[in-house]
Design a protein around this motif. Sequence first.
Motif, PDB file in Angstrom:
ATOM      1  N   ARG A   1       0.842  -1.195   0.000  1.00  0.00           N
ATOM      2  CA  ARG A   1       0.000   0.000   0.000  1.00  0.00           C
ATOM      3  C   ARG A   1       0.875   1.241   0.000  1.00  0.00           C
ATOM      4  O   ARG A   1       2.009   1.205   0.450  1.00  0.00           O
ATOM      5  CB  ARG A   1      -0.891   0.055   1.255  1.00  0.00           C
ATOM      6  CG  ARG A   1      -1.799  -1.131   1.462  1.00  0.00           C
ATOM      7  CD  ARG A   1      -2.985  -1.171   0.523  1.00  0.00           C
ATOM      8  NE  ARG A   1      -3.870  -2.278   0.844  1.00  0.00           N
ATOM      9  CZ  ARG A   1      -3.742  -3.510   0.367  1.00  0.00           C
ATOM     10  NH1 ARG A   1      -2.765  -3.809  -0.477  1.00  0.00           N
ATOM     11  NH2 ARG A   1      -4.580  -4.472   0.728  1.00  0.00           N
ATOM     12  N   SER A   2       0.293   2.339  -0.447  1.00  0.00           N
ATOM     13  CA  SER A   2       1.008   3.620  -0.477  1.00  0.00           C
ATOM     14  C   SER A   2       0.640   4.443   0.754  1.00  0.00           C
ATOM     15  O   SER A   2      -0.531   4.467   1.150  1.00  0.00           O
ATOM     16  CB  SER A   2       0.607   4.409  -1.723  1.00  0.00           C
ATOM     17  OG  SER A   2       0.908   3.670  -2.885  1.00  0.00           O
ATOM     18  N   TYR A   3       1.624   5.142   1.324  1.00  0.00           N
ATOM     19  CA  TYR A   3       1.363   6.065   2.433  1.00  0.00           C
ATOM     20  C   TYR A   3       2.139   7.358   2.205  1.00  0.00           C
ATOM     21  O   TYR A   3       3.356   7.334   1.992  1.00  0.00           O
ATOM     22  CB  TYR A   3       1.700   5.425   3.785  1.00  0.00           C
ATOM     23  CG  TYR A   3       0.720   4.313   4.092  1.00  0.00           C
ATOM     24  CD1 TYR A   3      -0.588   4.604   4.442  1.00  0.00           C
ATOM     25  CD2 TYR A   3       1.078   2.985   3.928  1.00  0.00           C
ATOM     26  CE1 TYR A   3      -1.517   3.586   4.652  1.00  0.00           C
ATOM     27  CE2 TYR A   3       0.167   1.957   4.139  1.00  0.00           C
ATOM     28  CZ  TYR A   3      -1.137   2.284   4.502  1.00  0.00           C
ATOM     29  OH  TYR A   3      -2.055   1.284   4.692  1.00  0.00           O
ATOM     30  N   SER A   4       1.421   8.462   2.263  1.00  0.00           N
ATOM     31  CA  SER A   4       2.038   9.763   2.031  1.00  0.00           C
ATOM     32  C   SER A   4       3.006  10.112   3.141  1.00  0.00           C
ATOM     33  O   SER A   4       2.801   9.728   4.297  1.00  0.00           O
ATOM     34  CB  SER A   4       0.961  10.846   1.959  1.00  0.00           C
ATOM     35  OG  SER A   4       0.077  10.564   0.910  1.00  0.00           O
TER      36      SER A   4
ATOM     37  N   THR B   1       1.501   8.842   8.423  1.00  0.00           N
ATOM     38  CA  THR B   1       0.311   8.808   9.278  1.00  0.00           C
ATOM     39  C   THR B   1      -0.706   7.883   8.625  1.00  0.00           C
ATOM     40  O   THR B   1      -1.112   8.102   7.479  1.00  0.00           O
ATOM     41  CB  THR B   1      -0.285  10.219   9.468  1.00  0.00           C
ATOM     42  OG1 THR B   1       0.707  11.056  10.060  1.00  0.00           O
ATOM     43  CG2 THR B   1      -1.508  10.171  10.375  1.00  0.00           C
TER      44      THR B   1
ATOM     45  N   GLU C   1      -4.338   5.813   8.773  1.00  0.00           N
ATOM     46  CA  GLU C   1      -5.676   5.673   9.366  1.00  0.00           C
ATOM     47  C   GLU C   1      -6.066   4.197   9.341  1.00  0.00           C
ATOM     48  O   GLU C   1      -5.867   3.513   8.325  1.00  0.00           O
ATOM     49  CB  GLU C   1      -6.674   6.493   8.568  1.00  0.00           C
ATOM     50  CG  GLU C   1      -8.064   6.469   9.173  1.00  0.00           C
ATOM     51  CD  GLU C   1      -9.059   7.296   8.363  1.00  0.00           C
ATOM     52  OE1 GLU C   1     -10.068   7.687   8.936  1.00  0.00           O
ATOM     53  OE2 GLU C   1      -8.815   7.526   7.169  1.00  0.00           O
TER      54      GLU C   1
ATOM     55  N   ILE D   1      -8.259   1.255   8.722  1.00  0.00           N
ATOM     56  CA  ILE D   1      -9.460   0.889   7.954  1.00  0.00           C
ATOM     57  C   ILE D   1      -9.933  -0.453   8.509  1.00  0.00           C
ATOM     58  O   ILE D   1      -9.150  -1.409   8.550  1.00  0.00           O
ATOM     59  CB  ILE D   1      -9.114   0.721   6.455  1.00  0.00           C
ATOM     60  CG1 ILE D   1      -8.497   2.001   5.877  1.00  0.00           C
ATOM     61  CG2 ILE D   1     -10.327   0.280   5.657  1.00  0.00           C
ATOM     62  CD1 ILE D   1      -9.427   3.165   5.719  1.00  0.00           C
TER      63      ILE D   1
ATOM     64  N   GLY E   1      -8.827  -3.731   7.148  1.00  0.00           N
ATOM     65  CA  GLY E   1      -7.799  -3.423   6.157  1.00  0.00           C
ATOM     66  C   GLY E   1      -6.543  -4.244   6.419  1.00  0.00           C
ATOM     67  O   GLY E   1      -6.089  -4.334   7.551  1.00  0.00           O
ATOM     68  N   GLU E   2      -5.984  -4.825   5.377  1.00  0.00           N
ATOM     69  CA  GLU E   2      -4.835  -5.719   5.570  1.00  0.00           C
ATOM     70  C   GLU E   2      -3.630  -4.978   6.146  1.00  0.00           C
ATOM     71  O   GLU E   2      -3.039  -5.401   7.125  1.00  0.00           O
ATOM     72  CB  GLU E   2      -4.437  -6.339   4.219  1.00  0.00           C
ATOM     73  CG  GLU E   2      -5.376  -7.419   3.763  1.00  0.00           C
ATOM     74  CD  GLU E   2      -4.899  -8.069   2.472  1.00  0.00           C
ATOM     75  OE1 GLU E   2      -5.363  -9.182   2.211  1.00  0.00           O
ATOM     76  OE2 GLU E   2      -4.089  -7.490   1.744  1.00  0.00           O
ATOM     77  N   VAL E   3      -3.266  -3.890   5.509  1.00  0.00           N
ATOM     78  CA  VAL E   3      -2.014  -3.238   5.895  1.00  0.00           C
ATOM     79  C   VAL E   3      -2.209  -2.276   7.066  1.00  0.00           C
ATOM     80  O   VAL E   3      -1.423  -2.269   8.019  1.00  0.00           O
ATOM     81  CB  VAL E   3      -1.380  -2.532   4.673  1.00  0.00           C
ATOM     82  CG1 VAL E   3      -0.160  -1.718   5.087  1.00  0.00           C
ATOM     83  CG2 VAL E   3      -0.989  -3.578   3.625  1.00  0.00           C
ATOM     84  N   SER E   4      -3.286  -1.478   7.024  1.00  0.00           N
ATOM     85  CA  SER E   4      -3.464  -0.516   8.124  1.00  0.00           C
ATOM     86  C   SER E   4      -3.706  -1.238   9.445  1.00  0.00           C
ATOM     87  O   SER E   4      -3.241  -0.781  10.493  1.00  0.00           O
ATOM     88  CB  SER E   4      -4.591   0.471   7.811  1.00  0.00           C
ATOM     89  OG  SER E   4      -5.833  -0.183   7.665  1.00  0.00           O
TER      90      SER E   4
ATOM     91  N   PHE F   1      -7.200   8.575  -2.217  1.00  0.00           N
ATOM     92  CA  PHE F   1      -6.673   7.624  -1.238  1.00  0.00           C
ATOM     93  C   PHE F   1      -7.421   6.306  -1.202  1.00  0.00           C
ATOM     94  O   PHE F   1      -6.894   5.297  -0.801  1.00  0.00           O
ATOM     95  CB  PHE F   1      -6.744   8.231   0.161  1.00  0.00           C
ATOM     96  CG  PHE F   1      -5.509   8.963   0.571  1.00  0.00           C
ATOM     97  CD1 PHE F   1      -4.550   9.303  -0.368  1.00  0.00           C
ATOM     98  CD2 PHE F   1      -5.314   9.305   1.898  1.00  0.00           C
ATOM     99  CE1 PHE F   1      -3.400   9.984   0.022  1.00  0.00           C
ATOM    100  CE2 PHE F   1      -4.173   9.973   2.292  1.00  0.00           C
ATOM    101  CZ  PHE F   1      -3.220  10.328   1.359  1.00  0.00           C
ATOM    102  N   GLY F   2      -8.713   6.328  -1.509  1.00  0.00           N
ATOM    103  CA  GLY F   2      -9.457   5.097  -1.297  1.00  0.00           C
ATOM    104  C   GLY F   2     -10.759   5.073  -2.041  1.00  0.00           C
ATOM    105  O   GLY F   2     -11.170   6.085  -2.613  1.00  0.00           O
ATOM    106  N   PRO F   3     -11.413   3.940  -2.007  1.00  0.00           N
ATOM    107  CA  PRO F   3     -12.572   3.742  -2.860  1.00  0.00           C
ATOM    108  C   PRO F   3     -13.857   4.343  -2.309  1.00  0.00           C
ATOM    109  O   PRO F   3     -14.827   4.458  -3.040  1.00  0.00           O
ATOM    110  CB  PRO F   3     -12.703   2.215  -2.917  1.00  0.00           C
ATOM    111  CG  PRO F   3     -12.109   1.741  -1.632  1.00  0.00           C
ATOM    112  CD  PRO F   3     -11.056   2.743  -1.273  1.00  0.00           C
ATOM    113  N   THR F   4     -13.909   4.678  -1.043  1.00  0.00           N
ATOM    114  CA  THR F   4     -15.194   5.087  -0.482  1.00  0.00           C
ATOM    115  C   THR F   4     -15.222   6.567  -0.196  1.00  0.00           C
ATOM    116  O   THR F   4     -14.185   7.214  -0.070  1.00  0.00           O
ATOM    117  CB  THR F   4     -15.512   4.363   0.844  1.00  0.00           C
ATOM    118  OG1 THR F   4     -14.664   4.926   1.854  1.00  0.00           O
ATOM    119  CG2 THR F   4     -15.303   2.885   0.735  1.00  0.00           C
TER     120      THR F   4
END
Length: 280
Positions: free
Chosen positions: A89-92, A106, A108, A110, A113-116, A275-278
Amino acid sequence: MSFARRIADAIGVRASGSPPRPPEWAPAPVESAAPRPTLEWQIATVTRIVPETARARTFTLQLPNRRPHRAGQHYDVRLTAPDGYQAQRSYSIASEPERAGEIDLTVELIPDGEVSSYMHGVLEPGDRIELRGPIGGYFVWQASQPEPLGLVAGGSGVVPLMAMLRHRAAASGRQPARLLYSSRTSDDVIYAAELARLPAAGDGAEVFQTLTRGAPEGWSGFTRRIDAEMLREVFAPLGSDVRIFVCGPTLLVESVADALVAMGVPAERIKTERFGPTGS
Ligand SMILES: Cc1cc2nc3c(=O)[nH]c(=O)nc-3n(C[C@H](O)[C@H](O)[C@H](O)COP(=O)(O)OP(=O)(O)OC[C@H]3O[C@@H](n4cnc5c(N)ncnc54)[C@H](O)[C@@H]3O)c2cc1C
């Protein structure tokens, strides 16, 4: 056993105790690697974890091979399970380029969520994690750009925009800058204390916030989803030369970009990152 735990066991993230098993995906030692233009995966050490909200944490990472970054860029994080399954996954980058030796991400949480959920549920200071970066040449801003700066964030979309504001402060930027930041509730505001302090610096940075799911007593910001009227109120004073960066959930980014174009902001002055689908 959870996916996050399986990954943690597989890569031996703990720095203490018995020496961790070298992960199969570990990059070659930096000394033996010939200089290459491509980004290599490297193993960073978590030096600090700071809770920002109930669902967002900042991870400070020390990198053996840190390249200078530009505000707005991101890193890719990669996890590998014992059976070889990988999640990436990408993180800024949240920290300003001027900070030496380490970066902040930083993240959040989810739900499911697998990675978060791995980063929130497993990682501790001293642990190691595989990443590569900095990545991205489009959604970037440099304090040497003289035009007024407009920033629109939804949720964790504030992360790369915070890097821009931190960079602006570190580089003594004086171009007018306005952040419009949408959160669900006041408890969900990431970097709340730092954002509250920003205008007091008196260097032309201003913060506007909107809460979409209820506001506390005495709240003086907006209390609705970002709309065209709000965008006009916040950004019209920056003039027609404004450069605008929009980041957050996909639906927010798309509706804000459409509204800005409808307001007459030239599309080439608007940069977006989803950032995400929702949009919920
Ligand atoms: C360039 C870039 C930079 C990013 N920077 C950050 C950052 O700084 N901080 C940060 O927290 N995230 C950031 N993200 C989002 C991040 O890459 C992941 O998508 C997010 O952490 C979810 O990954 P996960 O493995 O936990 O969830 P997944 O296992 O991928 O997804 C679990 C469920 O959540 C949904 N979902 C996935 N991502 C999101 C999301 N962002 N919002 C809502 N629902 C989602 C999925 O559709 C799925 O139903 C960035 C994304 C991009 C493309």
